[in-house]
Design a protein around this motif. Structure first.
Motif, PDB file in Angstrom:
ATOM      1  N   LYS A   1      12.848   4.528 -29.060  1.00  0.00           N
ATOM      2  CA  LYS A   1      12.532   4.634 -30.482  1.00  0.00           C
ATOM      3  C   LYS A   1      11.155   4.030 -30.729  1.00  0.00           C
ATOM      4  CE  LYS A   1      17.306   4.570 -32.143  1.00  0.00           C
ATOM      5  NZ  LYS A   1      17.294   5.987 -32.522  1.00  0.00           N
ATOM      6  N   VAL A   2      10.392   4.665 -31.592  1.00  0.00           N
ATOM      7  CA  VAL A   2       9.039   4.191 -31.881  1.00  0.00           C
ATOM      8  C   VAL A   2       9.105   2.843 -32.590  1.00  0.00           C
ATOM      9  CG1 VAL A   2       6.912   4.678 -33.151  1.00  0.00           C
ATOM     10  CG2 VAL A   2       8.153   6.550 -32.038  1.00  0.00           C
ATOM     11  N   VAL A   3       8.295   1.903 -32.108  1.00  0.00           N
ATOM     12  CA  VAL A   3       8.196   0.594 -32.737  1.00  0.00           C
ATOM     13  C   VAL A   3       6.728   0.260 -32.918  1.00  0.00           C
ATOM     14  CG1 VAL A   3       8.310  -0.576 -30.487  1.00  0.00           C
ATOM     15  CG2 VAL A   3       8.854  -1.845 -32.565  1.00  0.00           C
TER      16      VAL A   3
ATOM     17  N   ILE B   1       1.564   3.076 -20.652  1.00  0.00           N
ATOM     18  CA  ILE B   1       0.628   1.980 -20.924  1.00  0.00           C
ATOM     19  C   ILE B   1       0.648   1.056 -19.719  1.00  0.00           C
ATOM     20  CG2 ILE B   1       0.108   0.039 -22.451  1.00  0.00           C
ATOM     21  CD1 ILE B   1       1.463   1.653 -24.703  1.00  0.00           C
ATOM     22  N   LEU B   2      -0.390   1.131 -18.898  1.00  0.00           N
ATOM     23  CA  LEU B   2      -0.398   0.388 -17.646  1.00  0.00           C
ATOM     24  C   LEU B   2      -1.020  -0.995 -17.783  1.00  0.00           C
ATOM     25  CD1 LEU B   2      -1.294   3.215 -15.083  1.00  0.00           C
ATOM     26  CD2 LEU B   2       0.913   2.528 -16.006  1.00  0.00           C
ATOM     27  N   GLN B   3      -1.788  -1.241 -18.833  1.00  0.00           N
ATOM     28  CA  GLN B   3      -2.313  -2.582 -19.035  1.00  0.00           C
ATOM     29  C   GLN B   3      -1.296  -3.428 -19.775  1.00  0.00           C
ATOM     30  OE1 GLN B   3      -3.408   0.046 -20.732  1.00  0.00           O
ATOM     31  NE2 GLN B   3      -3.849  -0.478 -22.870  1.00  0.00           N
ATOM     32  N   SER B   4      -1.562  -4.696 -19.910  1.00  0.00           N
ATOM     33  CA  SER B   4      -0.583  -5.621 -20.486  1.00  0.00           C
ATOM     34  C   SER B   4      -0.782  -5.831 -21.973  1.00  0.00           C
ATOM     35  CB  SER B   4      -0.684  -6.975 -19.778  1.00  0.00           C
ATOM     36  OG  SER B   4      -1.967  -7.539 -19.995  1.00  0.00           O
ATOM     37  N   PHE B   5      -1.647  -5.048 -22.620  1.00  0.00           N
ATOM     38  CA  PHE B   5      -1.935  -5.290 -24.031  1.00  0.00           C
ATOM     39  C   PHE B   5      -2.046  -3.976 -24.793  1.00  0.00           C
ATOM     40  CE2 PHE B   5      -5.964  -5.135 -21.737  1.00  0.00           C
ATOM     41  CZ  PHE B   5      -6.714  -4.242 -22.482  1.00  0.00           C
ATOM     42  N   ILE B   6      -1.778  -4.081 -26.089  1.00  0.00           N
ATOM     43  CA  ILE B   6      -2.016  -2.978 -27.023  1.00  0.00           C
ATOM     44  C   ILE B   6      -2.711  -3.567 -28.240  1.00  0.00           C
ATOM     45  CG2 ILE B   6      -0.019  -1.655 -26.255  1.00  0.00           C
ATOM     46  CD1 ILE B   6       1.416  -2.562 -28.827  1.00  0.00           C
TER      47      ILE B   6
ATOM     48  N   VAL C   1       4.386   2.264 -30.295  1.00  0.00           N
ATOM     49  CA  VAL C   1       4.690   2.549 -28.896  1.00  0.00           C
ATOM     50  C   VAL C   1       6.184   2.757 -28.734  1.00  0.00           C
ATOM     51  CG1 VAL C   1       2.703   1.294 -27.956  1.00  0.00           C
ATOM     52  CG2 VAL C   1       4.839   0.059 -28.416  1.00  0.00           C
ATOM     53  N   ILE C   2       6.570   3.196 -27.529  1.00  0.00           N
ATOM     54  CA  ILE C   2       7.983   3.392 -27.201  1.00  0.00           C
ATOM     55  C   ILE C   2       8.282   2.693 -25.884  1.00  0.00           C
ATOM     56  CG2 ILE C   2       9.764   5.072 -26.612  1.00  0.00           C
ATOM     57  CD1 ILE C   2       8.350   7.108 -28.311  1.00  0.00           C
ATOM     58  N   LEU C   3       9.309   1.882 -25.865  1.00  0.00           N
ATOM     59  CA  LEU C   3       9.806   1.279 -24.638  1.00  0.00           C
ATOM     60  C   LEU C   3      10.873   2.215 -24.084  1.00  0.00           C
ATOM     61  CD1 LEU C   3       9.805  -1.176 -22.715  1.00  0.00           C
ATOM     62  CD2 LEU C   3      11.565  -2.191 -24.175  1.00  0.00           C
TER      63      LEU C   3
ATOM     64  N   TYR D   1      12.056  -0.080 -17.172  1.00  0.00           N
ATOM     65  CA  TYR D   1      11.542   0.206 -18.511  1.00  0.00           C
ATOM     66  C   TYR D   1      10.051  -0.127 -18.573  1.00  0.00           C
ATOM     67  CZ  TYR D   1      16.368   0.559 -20.172  1.00  0.00           C
ATOM     68  OH  TYR D   1      17.678   0.940 -20.363  1.00  0.00           O
ATOM     69  N   MET D   2       9.328   0.687 -19.342  1.00  0.00           N
ATOM     70  CA  MET D   2       7.902   0.490 -19.494  1.00  0.00           C
ATOM     71  C   MET D   2       7.488   1.038 -20.856  1.00  0.00           C
ATOM     72  SD  MET D   2       4.894   1.571 -16.805  1.00  0.00           S
ATOM     73  CE  MET D   2       5.055   3.349 -17.019  1.00  0.00           C
ATOM     74  N   PHE D   3       6.398   0.498 -21.406  1.00  0.00           N
ATOM     75  CA  PHE D   3       5.904   1.001 -22.684  1.00  0.00           C
ATOM     76  C   PHE D   3       5.087   2.273 -22.478  1.00  0.00           C
ATOM     77  CE2 PHE D   3       6.794  -3.278 -24.318  1.00  0.00           C
ATOM     78  CZ  PHE D   3       7.377  -2.936 -25.536  1.00  0.00           C
ATOM     79  N   PHE D   4       5.287   3.211 -23.390  1.00  0.00           N
ATOM     80  CA  PHE D   4       4.508   4.441 -23.476  1.00  0.00           C
ATOM     81  C   PHE D   4       3.925   4.533 -24.888  1.00  0.00           C
ATOM     82  CE2 PHE D   4       7.290   5.058 -19.955  1.00  0.00           C
ATOM     83  CZ  PHE D   4       6.721   6.020 -19.122  1.00  0.00           C
ATOM     84  N   ASP D   5       2.968   5.452 -25.072  1.00  0.00           N
ATOM     85  CA  ASP D   5       2.451   5.655 -26.415  1.00  0.00           C
ATOM     86  C   ASP D   5       3.546   6.242 -27.311  1.00  0.00           C
ATOM     87  OD1 ASP D   5       2.664   8.313 -25.694  1.00  0.00           O
ATOM     88  OD2 ASP D   5       0.592   8.826 -26.152  1.00  0.00           O
ATOM     89  N   LYS D   6       3.230   6.421 -28.576  1.00  0.00           N
ATOM     90  CA  LYS D   6       4.267   6.813 -29.536  1.00  0.00           C
ATOM     91  C   LYS D   6       4.851   8.196 -29.268  1.00  0.00           C
ATOM     92  CE  LYS D   6       0.868   8.389 -32.969  1.00  0.00           C
ATOM     93  NZ  LYS D   6       0.356   8.154 -34.342  1.00  0.00           N
ATOM     94  N   THR D   7       4.151   8.998 -28.441  1.00  0.00           N
ATOM     95  CA  THR D   7       4.708  10.306 -28.078  1.00  0.00           C
ATOM     96  C   THR D   7       5.690  10.197 -26.921  1.00  0.00           C
ATOM     97  OG1 THR D   7       3.001  10.873 -26.443  1.00  0.00           O
ATOM     98  CG2 THR D   7       2.524  11.353 -28.763  1.00  0.00           C
ATOM     99  N   GLY D   8       5.679   9.067 -26.242  1.00  0.00           N
ATOM    100  CA  GLY D   8       6.559   8.885 -25.094  1.00  0.00           C
ATOM    101  C   GLY D   8       6.049   9.509 -23.818  1.00  0.00           C
TER     102      GLY D   8
END
Length: 416
Positions: free
Chosen positions: A230-232, A168-173, A179-181, A157-164
């Motif tokens: 799901k977008v969070v 997101i390759l860095q550790s911060f937003i 975002v979407i996990l 699992y990894m975070f993506f932007d809200k479009t999926g």
């Protein structure tokens, strides 16, 4: 005094940081080969995709280009090895064929993705990715340590932007981002999410061999559940930790930061990284002052003995490095607070980096006071991140560290 601070603030706000990859950098003493900044900025991650692993790797071009131009002018190929520094033949190799989904652009950076087949009976490996710009003939090589058989949730699992679509390759937003996990199989899974409100300490001095960092007791500020796919939205600046099962030793960490990060702009925050080039008395004055703007003015006026030209140059150079450290080395805490960030800010570009599965060795050969010095960073297990490294400290560093700090304080460190 006010005039200096206003100028100081403007320098910090306007000093952008651009990744470049020159073959040679000029220093005050001589010319030496340098590890290109792009080499260190280039990030990669992987996700398990069933019979394959999908590798995501970033690269930067110093010119505006459309995705169509990049797909024509940039060539990417990879090789899979069983371990670092392997003398064996590559287990797999291939060229990356760009498609709509395998090449993305994000604020001047490009993200390429490609699948690597899983070898039988191999638990881990290293994917070496060569990215060549045929227009300039420059190239950068990225190494990505991968696991083929793992129970770590972060491998799936990894975070993506809200479009999926944008990983997101860095550790911060940024606070307020949505975002979407997600995993590559698009399964919906519940993740227990814990939020920690904690101010982590800066790195200890490279000479602090007798000091030990006490184990931090992190107290959960709040706990709730999010669903993958799901977008969070994360609105509060904090450290977050996601896990499917609270009994698991490793989960997925994420820092939520203010909108100016990786820049620092508020006086109280600008004062913190100065611990690396300050006396204990200076640090105490900066940290305890009830008038942080005034304390910052006084600090720079005292350090530069009232020389405003030196102050401008040093301020700009210092906070460019702080910003770069935040971009490159942020993990569960800001990059400037990490051991790598500390060394990067004071010492600058290493001449050479040697990386293995468990450590990185940075070599500096740029100063007439020493022929060569190595900083060794050992990888340590950390529940929040895969990129936690600790510096191997030695008292002998003082003969190198203090003269370099003096160069900062004398205004002798050039601006990149």
């Amino acid at each position: 005094m006010k005039q200096l601070f206003y100028l100081f603030a403007a320098l910090v706000l306007l000093s952008g940081c651009t990744a470049t990859s020159p073959a040679v950098k000029q220093t005050a003493n001589n010319q030496e080969n340098r590890v290109p900044l792009q080499r260190i900025l280039t990030k990669s991650k992987f996700l398990d995709n069933g019979n394959n692993i999908r590798v995501y790797v970033t690269f930067y071009l110093d010119r505006p280009s459309t995705l169509a131009e990049v797909s024509r002018e940039v060539v990417i190929n990879y090789q899979l090895y069983p371990e670092y520094n392997s003398t064996k033949q590559a287990l797999a190799s291939g060229n990356v064929n760009f498609s709509v989904n395998s090449l993305l652009e994000d604020k001047g950076w490009y993200i390429a993705s490609f699948d690597v087949p899983k070898p039988k009976d191999l638990y881990t490996g290293v994917v070496l990715t060569e990215i060549r710009d045929n227009r300039s003939n420059n190239k950068v090589i990225n190494d990505c340590f991968v696991r083929f058989q793992s129970g770590k949730v972060g491998d799936y699992y990894m975070f993506f932007d809200k479009t999926g679509t944008m990983p997101i390759l860095q550790s911060f937003i940024t606070a307020g981002d949505s975002v979407i996990l997600k995993s590559l199989d698009n399964k919906t899974t519940a993740f227990k999410t814990m939020r920690y409100k904690y101010e982590f300490d800066p790195a200890l001095s490279p000479m602090a061999t007798g000091q030990r960092v006490p184990q931090k007791s992190l107290y959960t500020d709040s706990t709730y559940t999010i669903q993958s796919n799901k977008v969070v939205r994360f609105d509060i600046e904090s450290l977050y930790y996601m896990t499917k099962d609270t009994s698991e030793a490793f989960g997925i960490g994420l820092m939520v930061v203010d909108k100016r990060f990786p820049k620092l702009t508020r006086p109280e925050k600008l004062a913190r990284p100065l611990i690396y080039m300050s006396t204990s008395t200076e640090t105490a004055d900066l940290y305890s002052s009830r008038e942080p703007k005034k304390a910052l003015d006084n600090y720079w006026l005292n350090v530069t003995q009232g020389n405003q030209n030196n102050a401008k140059r040093t301020i700009k150079a210092f906070y460019q490095r702080v910003e770069q450290a935040n971009k490159m080395f942020s993990t569960y805490k800001e990059g400037w607070k990490t051991d790598k960030g500390m060394v990067w800010i004071i010492m600058g570009d290493p001449s050479k980096i040697v990386r293995t599965k468990d450590k990185e060795i940075w070599t500096y050969t740029r100063n007439s006071q020493y022929s060569e010095v190595n900083f060794t960073f050992n990888r340590r297990a950390n529940q929040f991140t895969e990129d936690h490294y600790e510096l191997q400290r030695y008292a002998e560093y003082q003969s190198i560290w203090y003269p370099t700090v003096d160069q900062w304080r004398n205004g002798d460190v050039g601006v990149r």
